[in-house]
Structures are given as C-alpha cells and as structure tokens.
Design an enzyme around this catalytic site. Structure first.
Site, short mmCIF file in Angstrom:
data_model
loop_
_atom_site.label_atom_id
_atom_site.label_comp_id
_atom_site.label_asym_id
_atom_site.label_seq_id
_atom_site.Cartn_x
_atom_site.Cartn_y
_atom_site.Cartn_z
N ARG A 20 -35.24 -28.36 -1.06
CA ARG A 20 -33.81 -28.65 -0.88
C ARG A 20 -33.59 -30.10 -0.43
O ARG A 20 -32.67 -30.77 -0.89
CB ARG A 20 -33.21 -27.68 0.15
N LYS A 68 -57.11 -0.14 39.51
CA LYS A 68 -56.55 -0.60 38.23
C LYS A 68 -57.35 0.12 37.15
O LYS A 68 -58.46 -0.31 36.81
CB LYS A 68 -56.77 -2.12 38.14
N GLY A 116 -53.51 -25.56 7.13
CA GLY A 116 -54.13 -25.74 8.44
C GLY A 116 -55.16 -26.85 8.48
O GLY A 116 -55.13 -27.79 7.67
N ARG A 157 -51.32 -12.34 10.00
CA ARG A 157 -51.06 -13.42 9.05
C ARG A 157 -49.73 -13.22 8.30
O ARG A 157 -49.20 -14.18 7.73
CB ARG A 157 -52.21 -13.51 8.05
N SER A 204 -56.75 0.82 33.97
CA SER A 204 -56.74 0.44 32.55
C SER A 204 -56.74 -1.08 32.47
O SER A 204 -56.18 -1.74 33.34
CB SER A 204 -55.52 1.01 31.84
N ASP A 255 -53.78 -20.18 13.40
CA ASP A 255 -54.81 -20.60 14.37
C ASP A 255 -54.33 -21.72 15.29
O ASP A 255 -54.96 -21.99 16.32
CB ASP A 255 -56.07 -21.07 13.63
N ALA A 300 -53.17 -9.75 29.69
CA ALA A 300 -54.55 -9.29 29.53
C ALA A 300 -55.37 -9.57 30.80
O ALA A 300 -55.19 -10.60 31.45
CB ALA A 300 -55.19 -9.99 28.34
N GLU A 301 -56.24 -8.63 31.12
CA GLU A 301 -57.09 -8.78 32.31
C GLU A 301 -58.22 -9.76 32.04
O GLU A 301 -58.73 -10.41 32.96
CB GLU A 301 -57.66 -7.41 32.72
O1 F6P Z 1 -55.70 -18.40 8.87
C1 F6P Z 1 -56.71 -18.59 9.78
C2 F6P Z 1 -57.59 -17.40 9.85
O2 F6P Z 1 -56.74 -16.34 10.11
C3 F6P Z 1 -58.72 -17.36 10.85
O3 F6P Z 1 -58.35 -17.07 12.15
C4 F6P Z 1 -59.61 -16.32 10.23
O4 F6P Z 1 -60.88 -16.38 10.70
C5 F6P Z 1 -59.53 -16.66 8.79
O5 F6P Z 1 -58.21 -17.18 8.62
C6 F6P Z 1 -59.83 -15.55 7.85
O6 F6P Z 1 -59.18 -15.75 6.64
P1 F6P Z 1 -59.74 -15.45 5.19
O7 F6P Z 1 -60.22 -14.06 5.17
O8 F6P Z 1 -58.54 -15.68 4.34
O9 F6P Z 1 -60.83 -16.43 4.91
#
Ligand code: F6P
Length: 320
Positions: free
Chosen positions: A25, A214, A102, A253, A216, A128, A187-188
């Site tokens: 766009r 605690k 990424g 994802r 759990s 990630d 998270a613990e």
């Molecule tokens: O997108 C990043 C990621 O989710 C990583 O954390 C993971 O290890 C990887 O992709 C796995 O992706 P694929 O199975 O597509 O290679």
C-alpha cells in the site's frame, strides 16, 4: 525507484501479512510497481513471483502465516544459489528488495547484498525475537500471548492435580520467547540456551517449593536447551512429585497477529520504504527504546542480540 520486490523468508511469524500489506500500500502511494516472490529465497532463485497491487493485499491484515509462502532454502546458502538470485533481481529490473524474516534472513540478505546493487532492506519478523538491531520483531508479541494463553490453561490442571509441568516453548538457539513467556506466566523455573543448564538447581527449586507447600510448579524451557524429557525423569525420580510435559510447538508460529505485531509491521514497512526512497540500502529496520531505527546488515550480522538476564532473576524473585 520504480520497482520493488518483496519476499518472506525462514520461519513464518504472525504479522508477516500485515507487513506485506503495508509495503504494497505504501508503494502504491509512491507509484512503485511491486512483485512478490513466492516461497522465500527459492522464489528469487526460480524467478517465481506474482504482481502485487493495493487490492491484492485486501483482507490479509488479520491473518497469520504469509500469503507469499515461505521456506528454508538450502540452495540460497550456496554461491551458485546467491548468483542465480542476483541475476534474477537484475533481469526483473528491480530497484529495491524488501525481505521480511528473522536472523537467518538478515544473513541471507547480507550475502546477497555483496552480489547486487539492488537496494535491500529487511523487516525483522520472527517469533524468536533474535534479530540484532531491534528490541522486538514482528510476530514475537503474538507468540508470547499464544504461549501464555496455553500456559494459563496448564496452570489450572497443574494446581488441581498438584503436579509439576514442564512446558517447552520454541527457540532453537535463543531464549527470548521463554523468558517473556516464563515471566508473564509466573513460571517457577525458566530455562534458556544462553544459561548453562543446571539440573541440580532445578531439582532444588522444585524440592524447596514442595517443602513450603507450593504443590504445583511450571517450568518453562526453550526447545534449544534440549533437556525436556530427561528433566521430567530426573524430577520424578529425585523429588518424588508427579511431572507432566507439554510441548507447545507450532501453535506458537500461527494465529492472528496481535495489535502490537500489526503495529510493528506497519511502522517497519514505513521506515523501509522511506529509507529506500532516500537512497539507503543494506539495512535492517527496527525499534529501539520506542524509536524506529535502522542499522546496517553487516552490523546486524556481526553481533548477537543480548538476552536480558535480569529478567530471569526477576522471574525467580516473583515466583517464591
Ligand atoms: O521461527 C523460529 C523457530 O520457531 C525456532 O524457534 C524453531 O526452532 C524453528 O523455527 C523451527 O522451525 P522449522 O521447523 O520451520 O525449521
């Protein structure tokens, strides 16, 4: 600048479609012709693309995944693959190429930039959150919220059954997702690839938790730590509490991008288009301390984004 190519590459991330829409766009506003390469770098190597105009990106803003498809392309890691890509870019008369992906995509874009004069910009998009040069990537916030929603449910059953749950989140190399999810889920224990694995310390925490009533606990572990199964066995054997494992996997994802992921997609797209029109090239756009920024591909590739270890300490303090 007359003609732009767009490609999504590597693992998909929620908000990639929002980024494609914004780029197309904004290109229309600047009278730029746009083509979208299909299936990541493979599409550039095979010269497989579709034309994209403002109407072609209608109705995709709220969708996870990428309408351009994506892949992990081994051929692009070879000199031959890079040369084929550079040649196709030239033959398509592209003035600019915008890559949405990424850390691996930043590396790919950097290698390609050495073989072509086309102006290249990367929009960091990955669950990630591992791209140097931006505090946050497109899709990270969505993945954090997806994982958090699942852990909230796991917490219910963990409390009811008085069990310890080990929840594995994505992050083959980096622990950004595990830290943010772990902190916000209460998270613990949080385990990440960046910190040396210490099984004894985890056993001690779970033992101490049991001794103070605690009954759990949630352990969030990044997949890259690689100890999910062995840790479950070790806790059952040495602490004597019931343990269950939940691997969240690829749900992290997908899904509709959050407002934050769509927002980043929009402002990153604006920065990329503006930068290319200004004659800049070889950049990764990003957000640092709330400011939209850009750094060079080279700088992004030669640095590793630091994980904020203080957040792990904070999570520990909050989980007493
Ligand atoms: O997108 C990043 C990621 O989710 C990583 O954390 C993971 O290890 C990887 O992709 C796995 O992706 P694929 O199975 O597509 O290679």
């Amino acid at each position: 600048m007359k003609k732009l190519g767009i490609v999504t590459s590597g693992g998909d991330a929620p908000g990639m479609n929002a980024a494609i829409r914004a780029l197309v766009r904004l290109s229309a506003w600047n009278n730029l012709e746009v083509i979208g390469f299909l299936r990541g770098w493979e599409g550039i190597i095979k010269n497989n693309f579709i034309p994209l105009n403002a109407r072609a990106v209608s109705g995709i803003l709220h969708l996870g995944g990428t309408i351009l498809k994506t892949s992990r392309c081994l051929e692009f890691k070879t000199r031959e693959g890079l040369e084929k890509a550079a040649k196709n870019i030239e033959e398509n008369d592209l003035d600019g190429l915008i890559v949405i992906g990424g850390e691996g995509s930043v590396r790919g874009a950097y290698e390609l930039s050495k073989l072509t004069d086309v102006k290249i910009a990367v929009l960091p998009a990955s669950i990630d959150n591992d791209v140097y040069g931006t505090d946050e990537t497109i899709g990270f916030d969505t993945a954090v919220n997806t994982a958090l929603t699942e852990i909230n449910k796991i917490r219910d059953t963990a409390i009811s059954h008085e069990r310890t749950f080990i929840v594995e989140v994505m992050g083959r190399k980096r622990g950004f997702l595990a830290v943010e999810v772990g902190l916000t889920a209460g998270a613990e224990v949080i385990l990440v690839p960046e910190v040396e694995y210490d099984e004894k310390a985890v056993l001690e925490t779970i033992r101490k938790n049991a001794s103070i009533g605690k009954n759990s606990s949630i352990i969030v572990i990044a997949e890259g730590v690689g100890k999910t199964t062995s840790l479950a066995v070790a806790i059952e054997k040495n602490v004597g509490v019931e343990v269950r494992v939940s691997v969240l996997g690829y749900v992290q994802r997908g899904g509709s991008p959050t407002a934050r992921s769509r927002y980043l997609a929009s402002i990153f797209a604006a920065k990329a288009i503006e930068s290319l029109l200004d004659g800049k090239s070889g950049i990764v756009v990003g957000i640092q301390k709330s400011e939209v920024t850009s750094i060079s591909l080279e700088e992004s590739c030669s640095n590793e984004k630091p994980l904020n270890i203080e957040l792990l300490k904070l999570a520990e303090k909050l989980a007493i």
